[in-house]
Design a protein around this motif. Structure first.
Motif, PDB file in Angstrom:
ATOM      1  N   LYS A  28       4.800  -7.589  -4.764  1.00  0.00           N
ATOM      2  CA  LYS A  28       5.954  -7.109  -5.519  1.00  0.00           C
ATOM      3  C   LYS A  28       6.625  -8.309  -6.201  1.00  0.00           C
ATOM      4  O   LYS A  28       7.188  -9.167  -5.523  1.00  0.00           O
ATOM      5  CB  LYS A  28       6.940  -6.396  -4.591  1.00  0.00           C
ATOM      6  CG  LYS A  28       6.362  -5.169  -3.895  1.00  0.00           C
ATOM      7  CD  LYS A  28       7.373  -4.559  -2.957  1.00  0.00           C
ATOM      8  CE  LYS A  28       6.832  -3.283  -2.322  1.00  0.00           C
ATOM      9  NZ  LYS A  28       5.656  -3.521  -1.473  1.00  0.00           N
ATOM     10  N   TRP A  29       6.574  -8.370  -7.521  1.00  0.00           N
ATOM     11  CA  TRP A  29       7.070  -9.524  -8.259  1.00  0.00           C
ATOM     12  C   TRP A  29       8.553  -9.789  -8.045  1.00  0.00           C
ATOM     13  O   TRP A  29       9.021 -10.925  -8.124  1.00  0.00           O
ATOM     14  CB  TRP A  29       6.804  -9.351  -9.763  1.00  0.00           C
ATOM     15  CG  TRP A  29       7.600  -8.254 -10.406  1.00  0.00           C
ATOM     16  CD1 TRP A  29       7.199  -6.976 -10.620  1.00  0.00           C
ATOM     17  CD2 TRP A  29       8.940  -8.339 -10.901  1.00  0.00           C
ATOM     18  NE1 TRP A  29       8.196  -6.245 -11.224  1.00  0.00           N
ATOM     19  CE2 TRP A  29       9.288  -7.053 -11.412  1.00  0.00           C
ATOM     20  CE3 TRP A  29       9.889  -9.360 -10.966  1.00  0.00           C
ATOM     21  CZ2 TRP A  29      10.523  -6.773 -11.972  1.00  0.00           C
ATOM     22  CZ3 TRP A  29      11.135  -9.079 -11.520  1.00  0.00           C
ATOM     23  CH2 TRP A  29      11.453  -7.812 -12.018  1.00  0.00           C
ATOM     24  N   TRP A  30       9.321  -8.728  -7.748  1.00  0.00           N
ATOM     25  CA  TRP A  30      10.773  -8.843  -7.651  1.00  0.00           C
ATOM     26  C   TRP A  30      11.254  -9.297  -6.272  1.00  0.00           C
ATOM     27  O   TRP A  30      12.434  -9.660  -6.112  1.00  0.00           O
ATOM     28  CB  TRP A  30      11.429  -7.491  -7.967  1.00  0.00           C
ATOM     29  CG  TRP A  30      10.823  -6.332  -7.238  1.00  0.00           C
ATOM     30  CD1 TRP A  30       9.844  -5.503  -7.673  1.00  0.00           C
ATOM     31  CD2 TRP A  30      11.151  -5.897  -5.903  1.00  0.00           C
ATOM     32  NE1 TRP A  30       9.531  -4.564  -6.713  1.00  0.00           N
ATOM     33  CE2 TRP A  30      10.325  -4.772  -5.628  1.00  0.00           C
ATOM     34  CE3 TRP A  30      12.065  -6.324  -4.944  1.00  0.00           C
ATOM     35  CZ2 TRP A  30      10.378  -4.098  -4.414  1.00  0.00           C
ATOM     36  CZ3 TRP A  30      12.128  -5.655  -3.727  1.00  0.00           C
ATOM     37  CH2 TRP A  30      11.292  -4.552  -3.466  1.00  0.00           C
ATOM     38  N   LEU A  31      10.377  -9.285  -5.275  1.00  0.00           N
ATOM     39  CA  LEU A  31      10.805  -9.562  -3.899  1.00  0.00           C
ATOM     40  C   LEU A  31      11.282 -11.010  -3.735  1.00  0.00           C
ATOM     41  O   LEU A  31      12.366 -11.261  -3.184  1.00  0.00           O
ATOM     42  CB  LEU A  31       9.656  -9.266  -2.937  1.00  0.00           C
ATOM     43  CG  LEU A  31      10.043  -9.042  -1.467  1.00  0.00           C
ATOM     44  CD1 LEU A  31      10.947  -7.832  -1.340  1.00  0.00           C
ATOM     45  CD2 LEU A  31       8.795  -8.852  -0.623  1.00  0.00           C
ATOM     46  N   ALA A  32      10.500 -11.965  -4.207  1.00  0.00           N
ATOM     47  CA  ALA A  32      10.861 -13.381  -4.046  1.00  0.00           C
ATOM     48  C   ALA A  32      12.152 -13.732  -4.782  1.00  0.00           C
ATOM     49  O   ALA A  32      13.057 -14.333  -4.181  1.00  0.00           O
ATOM     50  CB  ALA A  32       9.706 -14.271  -4.514  1.00  0.00           C
ATOM     51  N   PRO A  33      12.294 -13.388  -6.069  1.00  0.00           N
ATOM     52  CA  PRO A  33      13.550 -13.718  -6.740  1.00  0.00           C
ATOM     53  C   PRO A  33      14.751 -12.964  -6.179  1.00  0.00           C
ATOM     54  O   PRO A  33      15.858 -13.507  -6.148  1.00  0.00           O
ATOM     55  CB  PRO A  33      13.295 -13.338  -8.205  1.00  0.00           C
ATOM     56  CG  PRO A  33      12.148 -12.409  -8.190  1.00  0.00           C
ATOM     57  CD  PRO A  33      11.311 -12.820  -7.022  1.00  0.00           C
ATOM     58  N   LEU A  34      14.554 -11.737  -5.705  1.00  0.00           N
ATOM     59  CA  LEU A  34      15.670 -10.967  -5.144  1.00  0.00           C
ATOM     60  C   LEU A  34      16.202 -11.626  -3.882  1.00  0.00           C
ATOM     61  O   LEU A  34      17.415 -11.871  -3.756  1.00  0.00           O
ATOM     62  CB  LEU A  34      15.228  -9.531  -4.847  1.00  0.00           C
ATOM     63  CG  LEU A  34      16.292  -8.651  -4.178  1.00  0.00           C
ATOM     64  CD1 LEU A  34      17.489  -8.456  -5.086  1.00  0.00           C
ATOM     65  CD2 LEU A  34      15.692  -7.298  -3.775  1.00  0.00           C
ATOM     66  N   PHE A  35      15.317 -11.923  -2.926  1.00  0.00           N
ATOM     67  CA  PHE A  35      15.760 -12.531  -1.677  1.00  0.00           C
ATOM     68  C   PHE A  35      16.332 -13.930  -1.893  1.00  0.00           C
ATOM     69  O   PHE A  35      17.324 -14.311  -1.273  1.00  0.00           O
ATOM     70  CB  PHE A  35      14.603 -12.577  -0.666  1.00  0.00           C
ATOM     71  CG  PHE A  35      14.310 -11.252  -0.028  1.00  0.00           C
ATOM     72  CD1 PHE A  35      15.133 -10.161  -0.220  1.00  0.00           C
ATOM     73  CD2 PHE A  35      13.200 -11.087   0.788  1.00  0.00           C
ATOM     74  CE1 PHE A  35      14.869  -8.933   0.366  1.00  0.00           C
ATOM     75  CE2 PHE A  35      12.919  -9.867   1.390  1.00  0.00           C
ATOM     76  CZ  PHE A  35      13.755  -8.787   1.180  1.00  0.00           C
ATOM     77  N   SER A  36      15.697 -14.700  -2.775  1.00  0.00           N
ATOM     78  CA  SER A  36      16.199 -16.054  -3.027  1.00  0.00           C
ATOM     79  C   SER A  36      17.549 -16.015  -3.722  1.00  0.00           C
ATOM     80  O   SER A  36      18.422 -16.848  -3.450  1.00  0.00           O
ATOM     81  CB  SER A  36      15.194 -16.854  -3.856  1.00  0.00           C
ATOM     82  OG  SER A  36      14.955 -16.243  -5.109  1.00  0.00           O
ATOM     83  N   LEU A  37      17.752 -15.035  -4.607  1.00  0.00           N
ATOM     84  CA  LEU A  37      19.056 -14.862  -5.263  1.00  0.00           C
ATOM     85  C   LEU A  37      20.144 -14.533  -4.246  1.00  0.00           C
ATOM     86  O   LEU A  37      21.245 -15.096  -4.299  1.00  0.00           O
ATOM     87  CB  LEU A  37      18.979 -13.735  -6.296  1.00  0.00           C
ATOM     88  CG  LEU A  37      18.470 -14.069  -7.691  1.00  0.00           C
ATOM     89  CD1 LEU A  37      18.225 -12.786  -8.476  1.00  0.00           C
ATOM     90  CD2 LEU A  37      19.469 -14.955  -8.423  1.00  0.00           C
ATOM     91  N   ILE A  38      19.843 -13.626  -3.334  1.00  0.00           N
ATOM     92  CA  ILE A  38      20.830 -13.204  -2.338  1.00  0.00           C
ATOM     93  C   ILE A  38      21.240 -14.381  -1.461  1.00  0.00           C
ATOM     94  O   ILE A  38      22.431 -14.694  -1.318  1.00  0.00           O
ATOM     95  CB  ILE A  38      20.277 -12.054  -1.473  1.00  0.00           C
ATOM     96  CG1 ILE A  38      20.138 -10.786  -2.324  1.00  0.00           C
ATOM     97  CG2 ILE A  38      21.190 -11.791  -0.279  1.00  0.00           C
ATOM     98  CD1 ILE A  38      19.422  -9.644  -1.619  1.00  0.00           C
ATOM     99  N   VAL A  39      20.263 -15.056  -0.873  1.00  0.00           N
ATOM    100  CA  VAL A  39      20.560 -16.170   0.035  1.00  0.00           C
ATOM    101  C   VAL A  39      21.225 -17.321  -0.713  1.00  0.00           C
ATOM    102  O   VAL A  39      22.270 -17.838  -0.298  1.00  0.00           O
ATOM    103  CB  VAL A  39      19.278 -16.659   0.737  1.00  0.00           C
ATOM    104  CG1 VAL A  39      19.564 -17.909   1.564  1.00  0.00           C
ATOM    105  CG2 VAL A  39      18.705 -15.558   1.615  1.00  0.00           C
ATOM    106  N   GLY A  40      20.626 -17.733  -1.835  1.00  0.00           N
ATOM    107  CA  GLY A  40      21.154 -18.868  -2.579  1.00  0.00           C
ATOM    108  C   GLY A  40      22.550 -18.641  -3.091  1.00  0.00           C
ATOM    109  O   GLY A  40      23.424 -19.516  -2.959  1.00  0.00           O
ATOM    110  N   ASN A  41      22.813 -17.471  -3.670  1.00  0.00           N
ATOM    111  CA  ASN A  41      24.134 -17.189  -4.231  1.00  0.00           C
ATOM    112  C   ASN A  41      25.226 -17.137  -3.173  1.00  0.00           C
ATOM    113  O   ASN A  41      26.315 -17.675  -3.363  1.00  0.00           O
ATOM    114  CB  ASN A  41      24.109 -15.853  -4.996  1.00  0.00           C
ATOM    115  CG  ASN A  41      23.821 -16.044  -6.461  1.00  0.00           C
ATOM    116  OD1 ASN A  41      24.518 -16.771  -7.156  1.00  0.00           O
ATOM    117  ND2 ASN A  41      22.776 -15.390  -6.951  1.00  0.00           N
ATOM    118  N   ILE A  42      24.953 -16.472  -2.053  1.00  0.00           N
ATOM    119  CA  ILE A  42      25.974 -16.340  -1.009  1.00  0.00           C
ATOM    120  C   ILE A  42      26.314 -17.700  -0.404  1.00  0.00           C
ATOM    121  O   ILE A  42      27.495 -18.064  -0.283  1.00  0.00           O
ATOM    122  CB  ILE A  42      25.512 -15.361   0.083  1.00  0.00           C
ATOM    123  CG1 ILE A  42      25.470 -13.929  -0.477  1.00  0.00           C
ATOM    124  CG2 ILE A  42      26.443 -15.420   1.296  1.00  0.00           C
ATOM    125  CD1 ILE A  42      24.898 -12.903   0.476  1.00  0.00           C
TER     126      ILE A  42
END
Length: 201
Positions: free
Chosen positions: A124-138
């Motif tokens: 799933k192409w969106w899985l890596a950027p989604l999780f990294s966005l969540i962790v990194g942004n918070i």
């Protein structure tokens, strides 16, 4: 390769500096306090994730290390100019904001790379950027607001920084998922299909 890293570093610096100026201007949205910086800063995570996907984690870290010190100095000087009208005055809050951004940016981006690499091989192409966005942004947001505004002289930011940090990170995640994540997917698909690249989505 070096030219690509330089251009990506310039883009990081521009986003960092712009966000650090805009974060000093809180506003109320839907009854919650947030800042204008929340609207553009998530772009830096998308750029990092694309860099990892296309050039690799090592090159993404190279971009971060090239951008962090220029971003620190430019953020401070721009904040001073916007707050006092001159580059020659000293502003403690502007210095705190610049240093907080420096620390939060490095930690947040390195975490973004780490999390992205964990899920990079997912189908799933969106899985890596989604999780990294969540962790990194918070993590980035709360580190930044604590270091920049805890017991600072600004009467609004010093009191409401936890609320603003929570709302800010929420806005960043919403904007990232609704706007920037689809943009990431479209741009990645464009690079793969038009350049006949061996990039794996």
């Amino acid at each position: 390769m070096l030219k690509n890293i330089k251009h990506l570093a310039y883009l990081h610096i521009l986003i960092i500096a712009s966000s650090n100026v805009l974060v000093q201007y809180p506003f109320v949205a839907f009854g919650f306090r947030t800042t204008w910086g929340a609207l553009i800063y998530p772009l830096v995570f998308i750029i990092t994730d694309l860099t990892i996907r296309i050039l690799g984690a090592h090159q993404a870290r190279a971009v971060i290390f090239k951008a962090m010190f220029p971003g620190l100095f430019l953020s401070y000087f721009l904040s001073v100019v916007f707050s006092s009208g001159t580059i020659f005055s000293f502003d403690l809050l502007a210095l705190r904001i610049a240093l907080a951004c420096f620390i939060a940016y490095v930690i947040g981006q390195l975490l973004d790379i780490l999390v992205f690499q964990k899920f990079r091989e997912s189908s799933k192409w969106w899985l890596a950027p989604l999780f990294s966005l969540i962790v990194g942004n918070i993590i980035d947001t709360f580190i930044f607001f604590f270091l920049a505004f805890y017991k600072c002289y600004d009467p609004i930011l010093s009191v409401y920084w936890p609320e603003i940090a929570f709302i800010d990170s929420s806005f960043k995640l919403i904007i990232s998922v609704v706007c920037f994540l689809p943009f990431y997917g479209m741009l990645l698909n464009f690079l793969v299909t038009t350049k006949k690249s061996d990039i794996k989505i």
